[in-house]
Design an enzyme around this catalytic site. Structure first.
Site, short mmCIF file in Angstrom:
data_model
loop_
_atom_site.label_atom_id
_atom_site.label_comp_id
_atom_site.label_asym_id
_atom_site.label_seq_id
_atom_site.Cartn_x
_atom_site.Cartn_y
_atom_site.Cartn_z
CG HIS A 76 -0.47 -0.07 2.54
ND1 HIS A 76 0.03 1.03 3.22
CD2 HIS A 76 -0.38 -1.11 3.40
CE1 HIS A 76 0.40 0.66 4.43
NE2 HIS A 76 0.18 -0.63 4.57
CG ASP A 78 -2.05 4.36 3.18
OD1 ASP A 78 -1.86 3.28 2.58
OD2 ASP A 78 -2.85 4.46 4.13
CG ASP A 115 2.59 -0.70 8.35
OD1 ASP A 115 2.19 -1.16 7.27
OD2 ASP A 115 1.84 -0.49 9.33
CD GLU A 145 -3.41 -1.30 5.27
OE1 GLU A 145 -3.66 -2.35 5.87
OE2 GLU A 145 -2.79 -0.35 5.81
CD GLU A 146 -1.37 1.54 7.81
OE1 GLU A 146 -2.23 1.11 8.61
OE2 GLU A 146 -0.26 1.01 7.69
CG HIS A 457 -0.08 1.71 13.00
ND1 HIS A 457 -1.39 1.30 12.99
CD2 HIS A 457 0.44 1.36 11.80
CE1 HIS A 457 -1.66 0.71 11.85
NE2 HIS A 457 -0.56 0.74 11.10
#
Length: 486
Positions: A76, A78, A115, A145-146, A457
């Site tokens: 992904h 983002d 990530d 995605e996030e 995150h």
């Protein structure tokens, strides 16, 4: 100091350095997408941008491998935008300041974007190489995605030609993922009523910081502190004693990140200020003792602020504090089928206050639909009792494990041949996009692999350099071993 582009495998790290240089938080991936599109066109690679903004880049098979089953490498575009409170950084305009720290790459006070930037870098490095053996290849780079899996939701049938999908969004070397949790967003709305404050009262803000936070799927079982829940606990235990009048409550920034910071504003009688300071000190000591292993450095800070013009009504304040304190958070149940894996969880992620209401954003995850429904029911019952409202949206399916997956067997056997040890076949509690891909492509064979990434995150995010090399070696070997079409 070692530069990223000097690390090995060099092609992958050069791409990751470029990715870090272009801002790409969720919902703001356009600049990175445009850079990749220009690069693909310059390399004369076939390129498609679909209706929602996903990129599909195609590369022909290397000579002699034209009859292999086509493969799509997926990542992904983002990244999660999180930073420490004292860090000045605009994720929409500023590059990520990544640096090497021993055998790790991390960032200066912000999330790193490993990530899923490492996975994206590996896919782009394969596209750009002339010496990697592979069959017909597609690279799928999804958007957002996030923050909602918008790209995966929007992917249509017929866009991909591949029979096999290798997702690159896993975060532990030596583990092969064949399934993941599904999830749903929950928005709780607590109606607000306001009144004039007691004129003689003093005004303060109480903030909580210093928590580790982290990915609400990957780290939820570690027992880390949730800033929103901890402040709600303080208010529940001491609000009446101190005669607090709340003015606002805010905490967290993403529903899929364990909140590291939160703050609450309030007024109280001047004669209670000394007691307030004492209780804050006691509460901090208690929390540090409780979280001594999982999250040892929570920091509570009091600051006097200008007197506000209004405070919450007593009824609205009591409803909010009771609801927040009663709201479940963290692991709801561990899996019986997959030992050591969280089955169902809830993250009380973001709290914000405006004139009309206090809004609480949560993310429910579960490996099973009934587990997700149970937590939805708990939140519905809780908000019914409180006279609040809850709305569920953005539900996405889990990825049902397939123990007979041919590509999973290829990855497992390849790993064992290279490293002479068995990899761990896993189901992950975090949400991967594979479950959504199964809707338009039900027969596609899927697996997920990746290097070791710690604390995704959160601003402590780091990726292990050695495992990036191991992941790269595994990925190239798997591509070479993809069998011929039936």
């Amino acid at each position: 100091m070692t530069a990223l582009h000097e690390l090995q495998p060099q092609a992958l790290w050069q791409w990751f350095e470029q990715i870090c240089a272009i801002p790409h938080p969720s919902k703001h991936e356009q600049a990175l997408s445009q850079f990749i599109q220009a690069w693909a066109k310059d390399k004369q690679l076939a390129l498609v941008e679909d209706k929602v903004g996903n990129l599909i880049i195609r590369k022909p098979a290397t000579p002699g491998m034209e009859n292999r089953k086509p493969v799509v490498l997926q990542a992904h575009l983002d990244m999660v935008p999180q930073k420490n409170a004292d860090k000045v950084h605009d994720f929409e305009t500023d590059p990520i300041r990544a640096y090497v720290d021993g055998d790790w790459v991390t960032a200066d006070g912000t999330t790193l974007g490993a990530d899923n930037g490492i996975g994206m870098a590996s896919a782009l490095a394969v596209l750009g190489a002339d010496d990697i053996k592979h069959g017909p290849l597609e690279v799928l780079l999804t958007i957002d995605e996030e923050a909602g899996m918008t790209g995966a939701f929007g992917l249509e049938a017929g866009m991909l030609n591949a029979e096999i999908l290798i997702n690159t969004d896993s975060e532990q070397e030596g583990e092969i993922y064949m399934g993941c949790a599904g999830g749903v967003d929950a928005q709780i709305t607590v109606p607000m009523a306001w009144q004039a404050p007691e004129p003689s009262n003093s005004a303060f803000s109480l903030s909580l910081s210093g928590l580790k936070g982290g990915h609400s799927g990957v780290n939820i079982h570690l027992g880390r502190g949730n800033a929103n829940k901890l402040l709600a606990r303080f208010l529940f235990e001491h609000g009446d004693e101190l005669a607090l009048e709340l003015t606002d409550f805010s905490g967290g920034s993403l529903r899929n990140a364990i909140p590291r910071e939160a703050s609450v504003g309030f007024m109280l009688p001047p004669e209670n200020v000394a007691r307030l300071h004492a209780l804050v000190t006691q509460f901090q000591a208690m929390v540090r003792a409780e979280l001594a292993i999982a999250d040892p450095e929570p920091l509570l800070s009091l600051k006097e602020i200008p007197a506000p013009q209004q405070v919450m009504s007593e009824e609205a304040q009591n409803t909010l504090i009771d609801l927040l304190h009663a709201c479940p958070n963290g692991v709801m149940r561990m899996s019986d089928d997959v030992p050591g894996v969280t089955e169902t969880s809830l993250n009380v992620g973001v709290i914000s206050t405006d004139k009309e209401a206090v809004t609480i954003l949560c993310l429910i995850r579960s490996l099973i639909d009934s587990g997700r429904s149970e937590v939805e029911g708990i939140l519905t019952a809780l908000t019914n009792l409180a006279g609040a409202e809850v709305e569920f949206s953005g539900a996405y399916p889990g990825w049902k494990p397939d123990t007979a997956s041919p590509v999973m067997a290829i990855v497992r056997d390849t790993y064992q041949d290279i490293y002479h040890k068995e990899p761990v076949i896993m189901v992950i509690h975090a949400g991967l996009e594979c479950g959504l891909f199964k809707l338009p492509y039900p027969d596609m064979d899927m697996v997920s692999i990746g290097p070791t990434i710690r604390y995704p995150h959160g601003p402590d995010e780091m990726v292990n350099i050695t495992t990036v090399g191991q992941y790269w070696q595994l990925l190239l070997a798997v591509l070479e071993r993809i069998p011929e079409k039936d």
